[in-house]
Design a protein around this motif. Structure first.
Motif, PDB file in Angstrom:
ATOM      1  N   LYS A   1       0.823  -1.216   0.000  1.00 23.60           N
ATOM      2  CA  LYS A   1       0.000   0.000   0.000  1.00 23.60           C
ATOM      3  C   LYS A   1       0.855   1.263   0.000  1.00 23.60           C
ATOM      4  O   LYS A   1       1.861   1.338   0.704  1.00 23.60           O
ATOM      5  CB  LYS A   1      -0.904   0.016   1.232  1.00 23.60           C
ATOM      6  CG  LYS A   1      -2.017  -1.026   1.169  1.00 23.60           C
ATOM      7  CD  LYS A   1      -2.896  -0.991   2.416  1.00 23.60           C
ATOM      8  CE  LYS A   1      -3.877  -2.166   2.370  1.00 23.60           C
ATOM      9  NZ  LYS A   1      -4.610  -2.355   3.609  1.00 23.60           N
ATOM     10  N   VAL A   2       0.421   2.219  -0.805  1.00 24.61           N
ATOM     11  CA  VAL A   2       1.099   3.522  -0.822  1.00 24.61           C
ATOM     12  C   VAL A   2       0.199   4.626  -0.269  1.00 24.61           C
ATOM     13  O   VAL A   2       0.675   5.727   0.000  1.00 24.61           O
ATOM     14  CB  VAL A   2       1.592   3.885  -2.244  1.00 24.61           C
ATOM     15  CG1 VAL A   2       2.587   2.857  -2.757  1.00 24.61           C
ATOM     16  CG2 VAL A   2       0.432   4.032  -3.225  1.00 24.61           C
ATOM     17  N   TYR A   3      -1.092   4.340  -0.128  1.00 28.62           N
ATOM     18  CA  TYR A   3      -2.033   5.325   0.424  1.00 28.62           C
ATOM     19  C   TYR A   3      -3.251   4.568   0.940  1.00 28.62           C
ATOM     20  O   TYR A   3      -3.684   3.586   0.324  1.00 28.62           O
ATOM     21  CB  TYR A   3      -2.486   6.329  -0.654  1.00 28.62           C
ATOM     22  CG  TYR A   3      -3.518   7.293  -0.125  1.00 28.62           C
ATOM     23  CD1 TYR A   3      -3.142   8.436   0.569  1.00 28.62           C
ATOM     24  CD2 TYR A   3      -4.889   7.025  -0.267  1.00 28.62           C
ATOM     25  CE1 TYR A   3      -4.096   9.293   1.104  1.00 28.62           C
ATOM     26  CE2 TYR A   3      -5.848   7.877   0.266  1.00 28.62           C
ATOM     27  CZ  TYR A   3      -5.446   9.008   0.956  1.00 28.62           C
ATOM     28  OH  TYR A   3      -6.388   9.843   1.493  1.00 28.62           O
ATOM     29  N   GLU A   4      -3.813   5.043   2.037  1.00 32.31           N
ATOM     30  CA  GLU A   4      -5.060   4.451   2.540  1.00 32.31           C
ATOM     31  C   GLU A   4      -5.794   5.478   3.380  1.00 32.31           C
ATOM     32  O   GLU A   4      -5.192   6.235   4.139  1.00 32.31           O
ATOM     33  CB  GLU A   4      -4.763   3.201   3.392  1.00 32.31           C
ATOM     34  CG  GLU A   4      -6.035   2.553   3.947  1.00 32.31           C
ATOM     35  CD  GLU A   4      -5.806   1.179   4.563  1.00 32.31           C
ATOM     36  OE1 GLU A   4      -4.642   0.817   4.821  1.00 32.31           O
ATOM     37  OE2 GLU A   4      -6.818   0.474   4.775  1.00 32.31           O
ATOM     38  N   ASP A   5      -7.115   5.516   3.215  1.00 29.70           N
ATOM     39  CA  ASP A   5      -7.957   6.274   4.143  1.00 29.70           C
ATOM     40  C   ASP A   5      -9.240   5.486   4.352  1.00 29.70           C
ATOM     41  O   ASP A   5      -9.304   4.300   4.018  1.00 29.70           O
ATOM     42  CB  ASP A   5      -8.174   7.719   3.650  1.00 29.70           C
ATOM     43  CG  ASP A   5      -8.936   7.820   2.327  1.00 29.70           C
ATOM     44  OD1 ASP A   5      -9.705   6.892   2.002  1.00 29.70           O
ATOM     45  OD2 ASP A   5      -8.767   8.825   1.611  1.00 29.70           O
ATOM     46  N   ASP A   6     -10.265   6.123   4.897  1.00 30.12           N
ATOM     47  CA  ASP A   6     -11.484   5.355   5.215  1.00 30.12           C
ATOM     48  C   ASP A   6     -12.273   4.948   3.983  1.00 30.12           C
ATOM     49  O   ASP A   6     -13.101   4.034   4.043  1.00 30.12           O
ATOM     50  CB  ASP A   6     -12.372   6.152   6.183  1.00 30.12           C
ATOM     51  CG  ASP A   6     -12.799   7.501   5.610  1.00 30.12           C
ATOM     52  OD1 ASP A   6     -12.014   8.117   4.864  1.00 30.12           O
ATOM     53  OD2 ASP A   6     -13.923   7.927   5.901  1.00 30.12           O
ATOM     54  N   LYS A   7     -12.029   5.578   2.829  1.00 26.25           N
ATOM     55  CA  LYS A   7     -12.819   5.300   1.623  1.00 26.25           C
ATOM     56  C   LYS A   7     -12.089   4.504   0.556  1.00 26.25           C
ATOM     57  O   LYS A   7     -12.712   3.865  -0.301  1.00 26.25           O
ATOM     58  CB  LYS A   7     -13.275   6.613   0.985  1.00 26.25           C
ATOM     59  CG  LYS A   7     -14.219   7.429   1.836  1.00 26.25           C
ATOM     60  CD  LYS A   7     -14.705   8.636   1.041  1.00 26.25           C
ATOM     61  CE  LYS A   7     -15.634   9.510   1.855  1.00 26.25           C
ATOM     62  NZ  LYS A   7     -14.975  10.092   3.037  1.00 26.25           N
ATOM     63  N   MET A   8     -10.757   4.552   0.539  1.00 26.70           N
ATOM     64  CA  MET A   8      -9.998   3.986  -0.582  1.00 26.70           C
ATOM     65  C   MET A   8      -8.607   3.517  -0.176  1.00 26.70           C
ATOM     66  O   MET A   8      -8.110   3.854   0.898  1.00 26.70           O
ATOM     67  CB  MET A   8      -9.864   5.021  -1.705  1.00 26.70           C
ATOM     68  CG  MET A   8      -9.101   6.266  -1.275  1.00 26.70           C
ATOM     69  SD  MET A   8      -8.926   7.472  -2.615  1.00 26.70           S
ATOM     70  CE  MET A   8      -7.562   6.755  -3.528  1.00 26.70           C
ATOM     71  N   VAL A   9      -8.018   2.725  -1.080  1.00 29.66           N
ATOM     72  CA  VAL A   9      -6.648   2.252  -0.893  1.00 29.66           C
ATOM     73  C   VAL A   9      -5.933   2.400  -2.235  1.00 29.66           C
ATOM     74  O   VAL A   9      -6.544   2.222  -3.292  1.00 29.66           O
ATOM     75  CB  VAL A   9      -6.618   0.749  -0.503  1.00 29.66           C
ATOM     76  CG1 VAL A   9      -5.198   0.300  -0.234  1.00 29.66           C
ATOM     77  CG2 VAL A   9      -7.492   0.465   0.690  1.00 29.66           C
ATOM     78  N   ALA A  10      -4.640   2.711  -2.195  1.00 32.73           N
ATOM     79  CA  ALA A  10      -3.791   2.659  -3.391  1.00 32.73           C
ATOM     80  C   ALA A  10      -2.633   1.720  -3.079  1.00 32.73           C
ATOM     81  O   ALA A  10      -2.039   1.794  -1.998  1.00 32.73           O
ATOM     82  CB  ALA A  10      -3.280   4.041  -3.757  1.00 32.73           C
ATOM     83  N   PHE A  11      -2.369   0.810  -4.003  1.00 35.59           N
ATOM     84  CA  PHE A  11      -1.325  -0.197  -3.769  1.00 35.59           C
ATOM     85  C   PHE A  11      -0.626  -0.518  -5.079  1.00 35.59           C
ATOM     86  O   PHE A  11      -1.176  -0.310  -6.168  1.00 35.59           O
ATOM     87  CB  PHE A  11      -1.918  -1.473  -3.153  1.00 35.59           C
ATOM     88  CG  PHE A  11      -3.045  -2.077  -3.945  1.00 35.59           C
ATOM     89  CD1 PHE A  11      -4.346  -1.610  -3.807  1.00 35.59           C
ATOM     90  CD2 PHE A  11      -2.806  -3.098  -4.858  1.00 35.59           C
ATOM     91  CE1 PHE A  11      -5.393  -2.151  -4.548  1.00 35.59           C
ATOM     92  CE2 PHE A  11      -3.841  -3.646  -5.600  1.00 35.59           C
ATOM     93  CZ  PHE A  11      -5.132  -3.170  -5.445  1.00 35.59           C
ATOM     94  N   LYS A  12       0.588  -1.046  -4.971  1.00 39.13           N
ATOM     95  CA  LYS A  12       1.383  -1.329  -6.170  1.00 39.13           C
ATOM     96  C   LYS A  12       0.799  -2.492  -6.962  1.00 39.13           C
ATOM     97  O   LYS A  12       0.418  -3.519  -6.382  1.00 39.13           O
ATOM     98  CB  LYS A  12       2.831  -1.625  -5.778  1.00 39.13           C
ATOM     99  CG  LYS A  12       3.530  -0.396  -5.215  1.00 39.13           C
ATOM    100  CD  LYS A  12       5.007  -0.616  -4.998  1.00 39.13           C
ATOM    101  CE  LYS A  12       5.633   0.666  -4.446  1.00 39.13           C
ATOM    102  NZ  LYS A  12       7.058   0.517  -4.132  1.00 39.13           N
ATOM    103  N   ASP A  13       0.757  -2.329  -8.297  1.00 40.51           N
ATOM    104  CA  ASP A  13       0.295  -3.406  -9.170  1.00 40.51           C
ATOM    105  C   ASP A  13       1.316  -4.549  -9.132  1.00 40.51           C
ATOM    106  O   ASP A  13       2.532  -4.330  -9.149  1.00 40.51           O
ATOM    107  CB  ASP A  13       0.129  -2.879 -10.605  1.00 40.51           C
ATOM    108  CG  ASP A  13      -0.694  -3.826 -11.464  1.00 40.51           C
ATOM    109  OD1 ASP A  13      -1.817  -3.446 -11.843  1.00 40.51           O
ATOM    110  OD2 ASP A  13      -0.216  -4.941 -11.765  1.00 40.51           O
ATOM    111  N   LEU A  14       0.799  -5.775  -9.104  1.00 43.17           N
ATOM    112  CA  LEU A  14       1.658  -6.974  -9.056  1.00 43.17           C
ATOM    113  C   LEU A  14       2.523  -7.110 -10.297  1.00 43.17           C
ATOM    114  O   LEU A  14       3.621  -7.649 -10.232  1.00 43.17           O
ATOM    115  CB  LEU A  14       0.778  -8.239  -8.984  1.00 43.17           C
ATOM    116  CG  LEU A  14       0.481  -8.880  -7.646  1.00 43.17           C
ATOM    117  CD1 LEU A  14      -0.224 -10.209  -7.894  1.00 43.17           C
ATOM    118  CD2 LEU A  14       1.749  -9.088  -6.829  1.00 43.17           C
ATOM    119  N   GLU A  15       2.000  -6.665 -11.429  1.00 38.38           N
ATOM    120  CA  GLU A  15       2.727  -6.771 -12.703  1.00 38.38           C
ATOM    121  C   GLU A  15       2.836  -5.379 -13.306  1.00 38.38           C
ATOM    122  O   GLU A  15       2.087  -5.028 -14.224  1.00 38.38           O
ATOM    123  CB  GLU A  15       2.001  -7.713 -13.660  1.00 38.38           C
ATOM    124  CG  GLU A  15       1.945  -9.138 -13.145  1.00 38.38           C
ATOM    125  CD  GLU A  15       1.217 -10.060 -14.116  1.00 38.38           C
ATOM    126  OE1 GLU A  15       1.486  -9.998 -15.327  1.00 38.38           O
ATOM    127  OE2 GLU A  15       0.361 -10.816 -13.649  1.00 38.38           O
TER     128      GLU A  15
END
Ligand code: AMP
Ligand code: ZN
Length: 115
Positions: A18-32
């Motif tokens: 994860k590179v960002y998270e809050d109560d509504k959303m998450v951003a995370f690195k793509d596996l590929e």
């Protein structure tokens, strides 16, 4: 939603970078990763795709893009935000997600052009 990999990532039930998270959303690195920077932005709530998602939530997510791009170091040079939708759109995971891609000069169009 049962058996949705992105719901499980949002709930922390399967690991992600994860590179960002809050109560509504998450951003995370793509596996590929398709480029040096490639993260996925997802809402914590399940929507199959952008056409059926809560527009206010979509706007909220887009509103976070600048902050996330800045954190990843691509805000100034530029990046691409992509929402693959449906079969012809190349959507393989049916939980709304936005690809934030950058870190190099990206070609356009990303598919063979019409004649
Ligand atoms: P799309 O083709 O637009 O549905 O994109 C789905 C993306 O999810 C692809 O770029 C995959 O590499 C990525 N992906 C699939 N499973 C995972 C996972 N467990 N963690 C991170 N990225 C994933
Ligand atoms: Zn889901």
């Amino acid at each position: 939603m049962a058996d949705c990999v992105f719901c499980k990532i949002a709930a922390g039930e399967i690991p992600s970078n994860k590179v960002y998270e809050d109560d509504k959303m998450v951003a995370f690195k793509d596996l590929e990763p398709a480029a040096p920077v490639h993260v996925l932005l997802i809402p914590k709530k399940h929507f199959d795709n952008v056409t059926v998602a809560d527009p206010e939530l979509v706007a909220y997510m887009v509103g976070k893009v600048g902050e996330i791009a800045n954190k990843l170091g691509v805000a100034e040079k530029g990046f691409r935000l992509v929402i693959n939708t449906g079969d012809e759109g190349g959507q393989t995971i049916h939980h709304l997600h936005m690809h934030l891609i950058g870190g190099k000069a990206l070609g356009w169009p990303p598919f063979p052009p019409e004649k």
